[in-house]
Design an enzyme around this catalytic site. Structure first.
Site: not given
Length: 626
Positions: A235, A285, A326-328
């Site tokens: 990430h 995040y 993007t992350d969720w």
């Protein structure tokens, strides 16, 4: 409308995706991916282009049928999201069998062929070749071959094994129609408490960079092509240094810190991923606190909203022109049943969903993970707050990958071939051998009645007390007895300690909090060791405080994802363990709390240092490596 294969006047065979009887440039397999993407972007409606910019969860019908109702986690019927919202990227969850997955892929691609330009679906997945079952992180192997977790691959410390794992996983994914991997996870595991370490490749930046290159080679090859699986490396710019080890999925874990000034160290594997052509990147995040680069403070918002990180650093300084997803769930809260998980809008909680979307686009992202709110994006364009040219840039990047993978030319798979390839005997044997090789022996002492270490266990005829294994799995060791006082040996398998939490959606699946084992468990293990020699096998999805056990256990073996058979292969000397710790094992929680989250090996005097591992002296003629 189902597209048919036609032949152009010059003999070129093509899919007539829009049904006009002509080989349009985007249908021409002779053109480059960029040329085809540019042609298609110019043809697509705003609604179609916006649909490309969303990737969400999808679930598989029991027999491979499409689910036309909301699933356990997925929010909408399949036809609604494919034909109604023009989505063509989906993260697949539970898979029961190879045939089920292959049949479902073909049904999904047939549905996608009914859209105006026949844009094929890209099916993605989180890791699913190991042991951890966590809807927010990855899935246990199921029908696929089973390998150790990422930490176990790192413990073997062999670049070729990483490449081979990735190549096998690529073949199995490809067979069922999965064409995008939401991995590798190359965050550096510098904070011992962080709950997402199992899928990482350890804490050593230089070695993780080497593993990353091998991983991408196995999945993508030298360049993306019809046999590749496109990787989303995550990430960016490194999710390991979470404050106090709390995970950024949750509001209490939103802060990412660099007290040791090691931001550039965490970047090293990502630099290598870019050099090796990763198809996509996913920011984490986390919200950086107190971070500066080149004397300029970095905005304290989640990395997915952060223009300094995505546009200035990733795209500008590092030169990445692939897809940024993007992350969720950065835009909307996630409601599942009676549980809710707030949007991970760290640092921008006060913004509306539309304003969050604007900030993500301004940061430089191309695709919204875990969302299907296409109307929100369309409204922003129609209101003049986002230009259609900005949409075109991301649409081109996203389509380019589809063309490189050959999905426009043939997105279908053979269910019979899928059954032959996925989880075949050779792949399973390779995975199980890797499991055994990854086992890491950190303690091996003589018993009271012997002058040699307890491992490997040779001979038969002993009485064995067992916990954590099924009796039938360890029957070869001798007679299984119910009382350690009647045993010659105790074999106990323990899971890593954590603090159970279950107030927010996903929270119960994450192992977080203290690394100390409950005092009652330590006491019980000590009592067993007082009655017979104790061999402990400890499964670590993150480090644990093994200090109390080291005082009395005859042997301690660390497991990063291994079957009972793989463990027995090592304990009995059939396979030599090669594991070396990919992270240090701290001596105490006081040492962990005093350590800096971004600094590797910072707990002072660890019980077992990174790269530590013992070899087993196997008697001549006993070892028979499989």
């Amino acid at each position: 409308m189902t597209p048919t294969y036609l032949t152009a006047p010059d003999g070129t065979r093509f899919r007539d995706l829009n049904g006009n009887g002509v080989m349009d440039p985007y249908e021409d397999p002779r053109l480059s991916a960029d040329e085809r993407a540019a042609d298609l972007v110019a043809r697509m409606s705003l609604e179609e282009k916006c649909g490309l910019m969303f990737q969400t969860v999808i679930e598989v019908g029991e027999e491979g049928e499409l689910l036309e109702a909301p699933g356990r986690i997925s929010k909408s019927p399949t036809t609604t999201v494919v034909r109604g919202k023009h989505l063509s990227h989906f993260n697949v969850h539970a898979i029961r069998s190879a045939r089920q997955a292959a049949v479902w892929n073909n049904n999904l691609q047939a549905l996608a062929a009914q859209t105006p330009h026949g844009v094929p679906v890209t099916v993605s997945t989180d890791p699913r070749h190991a042991f951890v079952e966590n809807t927010g992180v990855g899935f246990a192997a199921g029908p696929f071959s089973q390998w150790p977790e990422g930490l176990g691959l790192a413990a073997i410390d062999d670049v070729e094994t990483v490449r081979r794992f990735a190549d096998v996983a690529r073949q199995e994914y490809r067979a069922v129609g999965i064409r995008a991997a939401l991995h590798p996870q190359i965050d550096l595991a510098t904070e011992p408490r962080w709950g997402r370490q199992a899928q990482t490749l350890g804490q050593d930046a230089a070695r993780v960079a080497e593993f990353t290159a091998a991983y991408l080679q196995g999945f993508q090859g030298d360049a993306l092509g019809p046999d590749s699986v496109a990787c989303t490396t995550k990430h960016f710019p490194g999710g390991g240094p979470q404050k106090d080890g709390e995970d950024a999925h949750f509001p209490y874990g939103r802060e990412q810190v660099y007290p040791g000034g090691m931001f550039e160290y965490h970047l090293e594997p990502f630099r290598e991923a870019i050099r090796r052509g990763t198809a996509a990147m996913m920011p984490y995040y986390g919200m950086p606190i107190g971070l500066e680069r080149n004397g300029v403070p970095i905005e304290e918002v989640g990395f997915g909203y952060n223009r300094q990180i995505v546009t200035d650093l990733l795209r500008g300084e590092l030169g990445f022109d692939g897809v940024v997803v993007t992350d969720w769930e950065l835009v909307n809260d996630n409601h599942v049943g009676d549980q809710v998980l707030p949007a991970r809008a760290w640092g921008v909680e006060e913004l509306s969903p539309s304003e969050r979307m604007l900030k993500i686009l301004d940061a430089g992202a191309d695709q919204f993970g875990g969302e299907e709110c296409v109307d929100l994006l369309i409204d922003l364009v129609r209101a003049g707050r986002v230009t259609e040219e900005r949409i075109d840039v991301s649409a081109h990047r996203i389509l380019r990958v589809k063309f490189q993978l050959g999905l426009f030319d043939d997105p279908f798979v053979d269910p019979d071939a899928a059954e032959r390839i996925v989880g075949n005997a050779q792949f399973r044997a390779e995975g199980e051998r890797a499991q055994a090789r990854s086992l890491t022996v950190v303690q091996n002492r003589p018993t009271r009645d012997a002058d040699h270490p307890v491992l490997p266990l040779s001979g038969a005829g002993r009485r064995v007390y067992v916990e954590g294994f099924r009796p039938e799995d360890v029957a070869e060791l001798g007679e299984i007895v119910a009382d350690p006082a009647a045993a010659d040996l105790a074999l106990v398998r323990l899971g890593a300690p954590f603090e159970p939490r279950d107030d927010l959606f996903l929270e119960a699946w994450f192992h977080q909090g203290s690394l100390e084992f409950p005092p009652g468990r330590v006491y019980r293990m000590r009592r067993i060791a007082q009655q017979c020699p104790l061999v402990l096998v400890v499964n670590l999805d993150r480090p644990g405080i093994l200090t109390p056990f080291a005082e009395f256990a005859s042997a301690i073996v660390v497991d990063f994802g291994s079957s009972a058979r793989a463990v027995l292969d090592v304990l009995t000397g059939r396979v030599a363990p090669e594991g070396r710790l990919p992270v240090e094992l701290p001596r105490s929680m006081d040492a962990v709390r005093a350590a800096r989250e971004d600094v590797p090996s910072d707990t002072g005097d660890p019980l077992f240092a990174v790269h530590f591992g013992l070899e087993l002296a196997v008697p001549a003629g006993q070892r028979a490596d499989r």
